[in-house]
Scaffold this motif. Structure first.
Motif, short mmCIF file in Angstrom:
data_model
loop_
_atom_site.label_atom_id
_atom_site.label_comp_id
_atom_site.label_asym_id
_atom_site.label_seq_id
_atom_site.Cartn_x
_atom_site.Cartn_y
_atom_site.Cartn_z
N THR A 28 42.50 25.43 -55.94
CA THR A 28 43.50 26.16 -56.71
C THR A 28 43.06 27.61 -56.90
O THR A 28 43.83 28.55 -56.67
CB THR A 28 43.73 25.49 -58.08
N ALA A 29 41.81 27.80 -57.30
CA ALA A 29 41.28 29.15 -57.51
C ALA A 29 41.25 29.92 -56.19
O ALA A 29 41.59 31.11 -56.15
CB ALA A 29 39.89 29.10 -58.14
N PHE A 30 40.88 29.25 -55.11
CA PHE A 30 40.84 29.92 -53.81
C PHE A 30 42.25 30.30 -53.36
O PHE A 30 42.46 31.36 -52.77
CB PHE A 30 40.18 29.02 -52.76
N ALA A 31 43.21 29.44 -53.66
CA ALA A 31 44.60 29.74 -53.30
C ALA A 31 45.08 31.01 -53.98
O ALA A 31 45.87 31.77 -53.41
CB ALA A 31 45.51 28.57 -53.67
N ILE A 32 44.59 31.25 -55.17
CA ILE A 32 45.00 32.45 -55.90
C ILE A 32 44.21 33.67 -55.45
O ILE A 32 44.77 34.72 -55.17
CB ILE A 32 44.83 32.23 -57.42
N THR A 33 42.89 33.53 -55.38
CA THR A 33 42.04 34.69 -55.11
C THR A 33 41.89 34.99 -53.63
O THR A 33 41.66 36.14 -53.26
CB THR A 33 40.63 34.49 -55.71
N GLU A 86 48.41 44.43 -56.63
CA GLU A 86 49.17 43.29 -56.11
C GLU A 86 49.72 42.46 -57.26
O GLU A 86 48.98 41.94 -58.07
CB GLU A 86 48.28 42.41 -55.22
N SER A 87 51.01 42.32 -57.33
CA SER A 87 51.67 41.58 -58.40
C SER A 87 51.84 40.12 -58.01
O SER A 87 52.17 39.80 -56.87
CB SER A 87 53.04 42.19 -58.69
N LEU A 88 51.69 39.23 -58.98
CA LEU A 88 51.95 37.82 -58.75
C LEU A 88 53.34 37.43 -59.25
O LEU A 88 53.70 36.27 -59.24
CB LEU A 88 50.88 36.95 -59.42
N ASP A 89 54.10 38.43 -59.71
CA ASP A 89 55.47 38.17 -60.06
C ASP A 89 56.22 37.97 -58.76
O ASP A 89 55.66 38.10 -57.68
CB ASP A 89 56.07 39.34 -60.85
N ASP A 90 57.51 37.69 -58.84
CA ASP A 90 58.26 37.47 -57.61
C ASP A 90 58.08 38.64 -56.69
O ASP A 90 58.48 39.77 -57.00
CB ASP A 90 59.75 37.28 -57.91
N PRO A 91 57.45 38.43 -55.55
CA PRO A 91 57.23 39.52 -54.60
C PRO A 91 58.56 40.01 -54.03
O PRO A 91 59.50 39.25 -53.88
CB PRO A 91 56.40 38.89 -53.49
N VAL A 92 58.60 41.29 -53.75
CA VAL A 92 59.79 41.86 -53.15
C VAL A 92 59.69 41.61 -51.66
O VAL A 92 58.80 42.11 -50.98
CB VAL A 92 59.89 43.38 -53.45
N MET A 93 60.59 40.79 -51.16
CA MET A 93 60.59 40.47 -49.74
C MET A 93 62.01 40.57 -49.23
O MET A 93 62.96 40.24 -49.94
CB MET A 93 60.05 39.06 -49.51
N ALA A 133 51.25 34.65 -54.68
CA ALA A 133 52.27 33.99 -55.49
C ALA A 133 52.84 32.76 -54.78
O ALA A 133 53.25 31.79 -55.43
CB ALA A 133 53.40 34.97 -55.82
N TYR A 134 52.89 32.80 -53.47
CA TYR A 134 53.39 31.67 -52.69
C TYR A 134 52.27 30.69 -52.36
O TYR A 134 52.46 29.48 -52.35
CB TYR A 134 54.04 32.16 -51.40
N ARG A 135 51.08 31.23 -52.09
CA ARG A 135 49.95 30.39 -51.71
C ARG A 135 49.61 29.40 -52.82
O ARG A 135 49.41 28.21 -52.57
CB ARG A 135 48.73 31.26 -51.38
N VAL A 136 49.57 29.85 -54.07
CA VAL A 136 49.19 28.96 -55.16
C VAL A 136 50.24 27.86 -55.36
O VAL A 136 49.91 26.70 -55.62
CB VAL A 136 48.91 29.73 -56.46
N VAL A 137 51.50 28.18 -55.21
CA VAL A 137 52.56 27.18 -55.34
C VAL A 137 52.43 26.15 -54.22
O VAL A 137 52.51 24.94 -54.46
CB VAL A 137 53.96 27.85 -55.31
N LEU A 167 59.80 26.75 -51.25
CA LEU A 167 60.60 26.79 -50.03
C LEU A 167 60.19 27.98 -49.16
O LEU A 167 59.96 27.85 -47.95
CB LEU A 167 62.09 26.87 -50.35
N ARG A 168 60.05 29.14 -49.79
CA ARG A 168 59.65 30.33 -49.04
C ARG A 168 58.24 30.15 -48.45
O ARG A 168 58.00 30.52 -47.30
CB ARG A 168 59.67 31.56 -49.94
N ALA A 169 57.34 29.57 -49.22
CA ALA A 169 55.97 29.34 -48.73
C ALA A 169 55.98 28.40 -47.54
O ALA A 169 55.31 28.64 -46.53
CB ALA A 169 55.11 28.78 -49.85
N ARG A 170 56.75 27.33 -47.64
CA ARG A 170 56.82 26.37 -46.53
C ARG A 170 57.39 27.02 -45.28
O ARG A 170 56.92 26.76 -44.17
CB ARG A 170 57.66 25.16 -46.93
#
Length: 191
Positions: A28-33, A86-93, A133-137, A167-170
């Motif tokens: 979990t920590a690695f997914a975030i960092t 780098e923001s962990l809020d909804d990224p602008v994509m 933001a997607y990796r941790v989810v 869904l976006r991460a997948r």
């Protein structure tokens, strides 16, 4: 339960608790960092905080959810220190960033997908390439297999926001793997 044994002062029970959860907390920590050193530090700090604050565990949610939430917070603190921009809020994509360019039916057995070390490495690289933001989810839901509700609670997201990010991460993982294997759109896998 083990939590009660730890609260009663059983240090061996706490060691068992750490052994049971350390891989999940590290991932979990690695997914975030995205960094093994930061993930190790976050994992250590997570267990330190759990030890110090176990008496505050309300039991309103599962222990693993509470523990994961602490790990998420520790990972986010390290990420914020390292990446102020780098923001962990909804990224602008853009729509182009999240829409698959190669659409095909991926109904292969997941056990087959992980059958070889080489494929596993490709999957891990695809996961690491996700924005935090997607990796941790993705890690919490698809690797750690937390329920949607548990993952949303651990991350402080609404269920709909979590589902959207998942869904976006997948789609991004799928796209990265399709690009890696070089299969044109519509071609079926022979795995």
């Amino acid at each position: 339960p083990i939590v009660d044994r730890v609260l009663a002062g059983d240090t061996q029970a706490f060691e068992e608790l750490v052994r049971r959860h350390e891989r999940r907390i590290y991932r979990t920590a690695f997914a975030i960092t995205g960094n093994s050193e930061d993930a190790e530090d976050a994992m250590q700090d997570t267990f330190l905080k759990v030890y110090q604050h176990l008496g505050e565990f309300q039991r309103a949610s599962r222990f693993t959810t509470w523990l994961t939430r602490i790990a998420v917070n520790e990972g986010l603190q390290r990420l914020r220190r390292r990446r102020k921009t780098e923001s962990l809020d909804d990224p602008v994509m853009s729509e182009e960033d999240i829409m698959p360019r190669q659409v095909e039916d991926w109904r292969d057995n997941p056990e087959k997908t992980y059958a070889t070390q080489e494929i596993r490495q490709f999957v891990e690289e695809a996961i690491r390439s996700l924005p935090p933001a997607y990796r941790v989810v993705f890690v919490l839901r698809d690797v750690e297999e937390l329920s949607t509700e548990e993952a949303a609670e651990a991350l402080g997201l609404t269920i709909s926001a979590l589902k959207s990010r998942l869904l976006r991460a997948r789609l991004m993982v799928r796209e990265a793997l399709a690009a890696r294997f070089g299969r044109p759109a519509g071609q079926k896998s022979e795995m």
